[in-house]
Write a protein that holds these residues in place. Structure first.
Motif, mmCIF file in Angstrom:
data_model
loop_
_atom_site.group_PDB
_atom_site.id
_atom_site.type_symbol
_atom_site.label_atom_id
_atom_site.label_comp_id
_atom_site.label_asym_id
_atom_site.label_seq_id
_atom_site.Cartn_x
_atom_site.Cartn_y
_atom_site.Cartn_z
ATOM 1 N N PRO A 1 -4.908 111.008 72.894
ATOM 2 C CA PRO A 1 -4.495 111.167 71.393
ATOM 3 C C PRO A 1 -4.623 109.854 70.853
ATOM 4 C CG PRO A 1 -2.854 111.867 72.965
ATOM 5 C CD PRO A 1 -3.938 111.423 73.834
ATOM 6 N N TYR B 1 1.185 120.162 76.356
ATOM 7 C CA TYR B 1 -0.296 120.504 76.455
ATOM 8 C C TYR B 1 -0.564 121.605 77.758
ATOM 9 C CZ TYR B 1 -1.618 117.072 73.050
ATOM 10 O OH TYR B 1 -1.979 116.187 71.784
ATOM 11 N N GLY C 1 0.167 112.967 68.746
ATOM 12 C CA GLY C 1 -0.738 113.466 69.738
ATOM 13 C C GLY C 1 -0.095 113.358 71.062
ATOM 14 N N TRP C 2 0.780 112.495 71.336
ATOM 15 C CA TRP C 2 1.487 112.199 72.428
ATOM 16 C C TRP C 2 2.835 112.871 72.452
ATOM 17 C CZ3 TRP C 2 -0.701 108.840 76.184
ATOM 18 C CH2 TRP C 2 -1.880 108.341 75.613
ATOM 19 N N ILE D 1 -2.777 114.986 79.785
ATOM 20 C CA ILE D 1 -3.112 114.064 78.772
ATOM 21 C C ILE D 1 -3.775 112.985 79.442
ATOM 22 C CG2 ILE D 1 -2.302 111.883 77.355
ATOM 23 C CD1 ILE D 1 0.095 113.576 76.535
#
Length: 361
Positions: free
Chosen positions: A213, A205, A218-219, A148
């Motif tokens: 994100p 991920y 998204g995190w 990320i």
């Protein structure tokens, strides 16, 4: 399509469950030890040549550990998006003005930022902090965390601890700061479900992102880690040991491996930092951790409501008049009672207000 419908359903349920009032903490003994007092103590200890450990709670899972002239930090969270933005989900992003205001000036010297897991309330502020306030710091965490943050931070400043982590009774590898005064070992752990056995924002991920994100979902959590943090004497022997968690876990996840330190058979744990949020969603927490570590000091973190809760000011000498509420759907008093049942007779329990200081003994 089924997955989309399930996500919408989960968001709706979470919003409904969490929309109630935050938990009252009026009956709890909260530690409001002021920033200024701890700083004076630390400065006096440096002048005398006697290294002390002072710890500042930054809210949620964030802590700053100052040990003489060296420091280390766990991932702070100052941006607290509103409940609707998180659950629907709408766009969220760091409140950079708030981060600029609330990040303590003395935190900027920390060499490492330890990340327990990659949810937004633990990681979202970290890239901005690394860019604008801590240009030499290294972020430490899971493969998901590094995938990320690499969207905006150079890979040389990111450390994937997958190969360093202890797993069950198998010890991991120590990572040292540049002065060999602080070391830490990650421990493979897990994150409690959020409600009714359901965990949201899970996943990982496998590949690097090209942008951060834009929503809370998204995190993704990634692999969750606990940490053992040691503060060392001039012979590089541990004189103070902390067991840290930023997420409640099912035993044996997060438990310390059997470790033998050179010159001593085993260093006892002096402080256990626990996570109050969602503790009732897992079994034997905090009992298993406390029975294993038997710490002298027990710190209860991640206990305050973190939705639109930006009322604390780290520049205030006295935060006692600032409003603070407990994390939703959590009986903090029950957690404290469970701690009292299993802690050693001489152990001290601390429920710190954000930006208060915790004296290490």
């Amino acid at each position: 399509m089924k997955r989309v419908r399930l996500n919408v359903f989960c968001c709706s349920v979470i919003a409904g469950l969490l929309a109630g009032c935050a938990t009252s903490v009026d009956n709890l003994a909260i530690n409001y030890h002021a920033d200024l007092v701890a700083q004076q103590v630390n400065e006096q200890s440096l002048l005398s040549g006697d290294k002390k450990l002072n710890i500042q709670y930054l809210g949620v899972g964030g802590y700053l550990f100052q040990y003489g002239e060296d420091s280390i930090m766990t991932a702070p969270s100052f941006t607290n998006p509103g409940l609707i933005n998180v659950t629907l989900p709408l766009s969220i992003e760091p409140d950079t003005d708030l981060v600029d205001k609330l990040l303590p000036a003395h935190a900027k010297q920390a060499e490492f930022i330890l990340v327990g897991h990659a949810h937004y309330d633990h990681l979202m502020d970290v890239p901005y902090i690394m860019q604008q306030h801590m240009p030499e710091a290294t972020a430490v965490g899971s493969t998901t965390m590094t995938n990320i943050v690499t969207a905006v931070i150079d890979d040389a400043r990111l450390l994937d601890i997958t190969e360093h982590a202890a797993d069950g009774q198998q010890p991991g590898r120590w990572i040292y700061n540049r002065n060999n005064t602080i070391r830490f070992m990650p421990i493979k752990s897990d994150h409690a479900p959020h409600f009714m056995g359901i965990k949201v924002m899970s996943g990982k991920y496998e590949d690097a992102l090209t942008e951060l994100p834009s929503t809370a979902y998204g995190w993704k959590e990634g692999q969750t880690y606990a940490y053992v943090i040691d503060f060392l004497d001039i012979q590089q022997q541990p004189i103070y040991r902390i067991h840290y968690q930023d997420a409640a876990s099912n035993s044996p996840d997060g438990l310390m491996p059997v470790m033998a330190d050179s010159k001593v058979n085993s260093k006892a744990v002096d402080m256990a930092i626990l996570c109050v949020a969602a503790f009732h969603q897992v079994d034997d927490y905090p009992e298993a951790i406390l029975q294993q570590t038997q710490p002298r000091t027990i710190v209860l973190g991640h206990w305050e409501d973190f939705f639109d809760n930006n009322s604390f000011d780290n520049n205030s000498v006295d935060n006692q008049n600032k409003p603070v509420k407990g994390v939703r759907m959590t009986n903090i008093d029950d957690f404290i009672q469970r701690v009292e049942v299993v802690k050693t007779d001489d152990a001290t329990t601390v429920l710190p207000a954000p930006f208060s200081w915790i004296q290490a003994y």
